[in-house]
Design a protein around this motif. Structure first.
Motif, PDB file in Angstrom:
ATOM      1  N   LEU A   1       0.834  -1.187   0.000  1.00 37.04           N
ATOM      2  CA  LEU A   1       0.000   0.000   0.000  1.00 37.04           C
ATOM      3  C   LEU A   1       0.877   1.248   0.000  1.00 37.04           C
ATOM      4  N   SER A   2       1.984   1.201   0.736  1.00 35.62           N
ATOM      5  CA  SER A   2       2.903   2.345   0.759  1.00 35.62           C
ATOM      6  C   SER A   2       3.538   2.574  -0.605  1.00 35.62           C
ATOM      7  N   ILE A   3       3.895   1.506  -1.278  1.00 31.78           N
ATOM      8  CA  ILE A   3       4.496   1.641  -2.609  1.00 31.78           C
ATOM      9  C   ILE A   3       3.468   2.203  -3.587  1.00 31.78           C
ATOM     10  N   LYS A   4       2.242   1.700  -3.528  1.00 32.68           N
ATOM     11  CA  LYS A   4       1.177   2.199  -4.402  1.00 32.68           C
ATOM     12  C   LYS A   4       0.918   3.680  -4.137  1.00 32.68           C
ATOM     13  N   THR A   5       0.892   4.066  -2.871  1.00 31.53           N
ATOM     14  CA  THR A   5       0.679   5.465  -2.505  1.00 31.53           C
ATOM     15  C   THR A   5       1.859   6.326  -2.957  1.00 31.53           C
ATOM     16  N   SER A   6       3.075   5.803  -2.848  1.00 27.05           N
ATOM     17  CA  SER A   6       4.251   6.556  -3.282  1.00 27.05           C
ATOM     18  C   SER A   6       4.225   6.815  -4.782  1.00 27.05           C
ATOM     19  N   THR A   7       3.789   5.823  -5.545  1.00 27.13           N
ATOM     20  CA  THR A   7       3.707   6.056  -6.989  1.00 27.13           C
ATOM     21  C   THR A   7       2.611   7.071  -7.305  1.00 27.13           C
ATOM     22  N   ALA A   8       1.547   7.078  -6.508  1.00 26.00           N
ATOM     23  CA  ALA A   8       0.498   8.097  -6.698  1.00 26.00           C
ATOM     24  C   ALA A   8       1.067   9.487  -6.465  1.00 26.00           C
ATOM     25  N   MET A   9       1.966   9.626  -5.484  1.00 26.74           N
ATOM     26  CA  MET A   9       2.605  10.927  -5.246  1.00 26.74           C
ATOM     27  C   MET A   9       3.458  11.359  -6.435  1.00 26.74           C
ATOM     28  N   VAL A  10       4.130  10.395  -7.058  1.00 28.90           N
ATOM     29  CA  VAL A  10       4.921  10.710  -8.253  1.00 28.90           C
ATOM     30  C   VAL A  10       4.001  11.203  -9.369  1.00 28.90           C
ATOM     31  N   SER A  89      21.948   0.813   8.352  1.00 30.93           N
ATOM     32  CA  SER A  89      22.249   1.481   7.087  1.00 30.93           C
ATOM     33  C   SER A  89      21.000   2.088   6.458  1.00 30.93           C
ATOM     34  N   PHE A  90      19.830   1.565   6.826  1.00 31.53           N
ATOM     35  CA  PHE A  90      18.591   2.132   6.300  1.00 31.53           C
ATOM     36  C   PHE A  90      18.447   3.602   6.685  1.00 31.53           C
ATOM     37  N   PHE A  91      18.944   3.957   7.866  1.00 31.10           N
ATOM     38  CA  PHE A  91      18.809   5.326   8.345  1.00 31.10           C
ATOM     39  C   PHE A  91      19.713   6.294   7.594  1.00 31.10           C
ATOM     40  N   ARG A  92      20.590   5.785   6.764  1.00 34.33           N
ATOM     41  CA  ARG A  92      21.482   6.644   5.993  1.00 34.33           C
ATOM     42  C   ARG A  92      20.910   7.029   4.639  1.00 34.33           C
ATOM     43  N   LEU A  93      19.730   6.560   4.312  1.00 31.54           N
ATOM     44  CA  LEU A  93      19.109   6.911   3.044  1.00 31.54           C
ATOM     45  C   LEU A  93      18.778   8.388   3.040  1.00 31.54           C
ATOM     46  N   LYS A  94      18.999   9.022   1.909  1.00 32.76           N
ATOM     47  CA  LYS A  94      18.788  10.469   1.809  1.00 32.76           C
ATOM     48  C   LYS A  94      17.348  10.874   2.085  1.00 32.76           C
ATOM     49  N   PHE A  95      16.408  10.102   1.633  1.00 32.98           N
ATOM     50  CA  PHE A  95      15.020  10.502   1.751  1.00 32.98           C
ATOM     51  C   PHE A  95      14.417  10.199   3.117  1.00 32.98           C
ATOM     52  N   PHE A  96      15.076   9.395   3.936  1.00 39.11           N
ATOM     53  CA  PHE A  96      14.495   9.014   5.220  1.00 39.11           C
ATOM     54  C   PHE A  96      14.309  10.233   6.119  1.00 39.11           C
ATOM     55  N   LYS A  97      15.314  11.090   6.170  1.00 39.23           N
ATOM     56  CA  LYS A  97      15.231  12.278   7.013  1.00 39.23           C
ATOM     57  C   LYS A  97      14.109  13.197   6.548  1.00 39.23           C
ATOM     58  N   ASP A  98      13.921  13.317   5.242  1.00 38.91           N
ATOM     59  CA  ASP A  98      12.855  14.163   4.709  1.00 38.91           C
ATOM     60  C   ASP A  98      11.477  13.561   4.929  1.00 38.91           C
ATOM     61  N   ALA A  99      11.400  12.249   5.018  1.00 38.94           N
ATOM     62  CA  ALA A  99      10.106  11.585   5.168  1.00 38.94           C
ATOM     63  C   ALA A  99       9.649  11.492   6.623  1.00 38.94           C
ATOM     64  N   LEU A 100      10.536  11.729   7.573  1.00 38.92           N
ATOM     65  CA  LEU A 100      10.171  11.608   8.981  1.00 38.92           C
ATOM     66  C   LEU A 100       8.996  12.488   9.392  1.00 38.92           C
ATOM     67  N   ALA A 102       6.452  13.641   7.691  1.00 40.90           N
ATOM     68  CA  ALA A 102       5.208  13.105   7.126  1.00 40.90           C
ATOM     69  C   ALA A 102       4.836  11.793   7.809  1.00 40.90           C
ATOM     70  N   GLY A 103       5.813  10.962   8.119  1.00 41.38           N
ATOM     71  CA  GLY A 103       5.547   9.709   8.819  1.00 41.38           C
ATOM     72  C   GLY A 103       4.968   9.940  10.203  1.00 41.38           C
ATOM     73  N   PHE A 104       5.561  10.870  10.933  1.00 41.55           N
ATOM     74  CA  PHE A 104       5.031  11.190  12.263  1.00 41.55           C
ATOM     75  C   PHE A 104       3.624  11.778  12.158  1.00 41.55           C
ATOM     76  N   LEU A 105       3.387  12.584  11.135  1.00 41.41           N
ATOM     77  CA  LEU A 105       2.053  13.152  10.939  1.00 41.41           C
ATOM     78  C   LEU A 105       1.023  12.053  10.722  1.00 41.41           C
ATOM     79  N   PHE A 106       1.358  11.060   9.888  1.00 45.74           N
ATOM     80  CA  PHE A 106       0.430   9.964   9.633  1.00 45.74           C
ATOM     81  C   PHE A 106       0.190   9.126  10.889  1.00 45.74           C
ATOM     82  N   ILE A 107       1.232   8.893  11.668  1.00 49.97           N
ATOM     83  CA  ILE A 107       1.082   8.102  12.895  1.00 49.97           C
ATOM     84  C   ILE A 107       0.196   8.836  13.894  1.00 49.97           C
TER      85      ILE A 107
END
Length: 169
Positions: A1-10, A89-100, A102-107
């Motif tokens: 569902l997250s992948i489908k939603t991410s493609t919708a954002m694109v 190493s997942f936490f080193r992804l460039k987009f993770f910091k930017d997505a935090l 929005a993630g907290f908002l959804f939670i």
């Protein structure tokens, strides 16, 4: 569902809302087709949940397949920073910091929108939750009109705002 939603954002970012609608239509049609099939074969609720998962998975793959021509998903990952030696190493992804944010908002939004149901069930039981649930669903569906309108207008407004800022400089 997250992948489908991410493609919708694109699709929304590139103002290709028809592609987002196409992916949602395919998911819905697959779900309806398989639910009708399951209902004639005396399937269970678990079968329907599996069908929903399968339809969403197929829609996600379709969304990624279509959106790969619009956006290079590989650019999200900085391969020089990814180290498979560390579990973090997942936490080193460039987009993770930017997505935090929005993630907290959804939670927080999910907790805020569902805590009343948990309280009601604890004090009054499942029958009260069922009576409360129907008007709540009607409310959720009417709110979608505003959400769809804003989701459709946001890319246009963002582009207009960006162009106006360039003219001011």
């Amino acid at each position: 569902l997250s992948i489908k939603t991410s493609t919708a954002m694109v699709f929304h970012a590139f103002q290709k809302l028809q592609l987002s609608s196409l992916v949602d239509l395919v998911a819905s049609l697959l779900f309806v087709f398989f639910v009708v099939f399951i209902s004639f074969s005396n399937g269970s609720v678990m079968d329907i949940m599996f069908i929903w998962f399968l339809a969403t998975l197929i829609a996600a793959f379709l969304g990624v397949f279509i959106s790969r021509n619009l956006f290079n998903f590989g650019s999200l990952f900085d391969t020089g920073l990814i180290s498979f030696k560390s579990i973090f190493s997942f936490f080193r992804l460039k987009f993770f910091k930017d997505a935090l944010p929005a993630g907290f908002l959804f939670i927080v939004s999910t907790i805020y929108n569902r805590v009343d149901i948990l309280i009601l069930q604890h004090f009054k039981g499942s029958e009260a939750v069922a009576s409360y649930g129907l008007p709540y669903r009607v409310y959720d569906q009417t709110i979608l009109i505003a959400a769809f309108l804003m989701a459709s207008l946001f890319p246009i407004l963002a582009k207009s705002f960006s162009e106006n800022k360039k003219h001011e400089l």
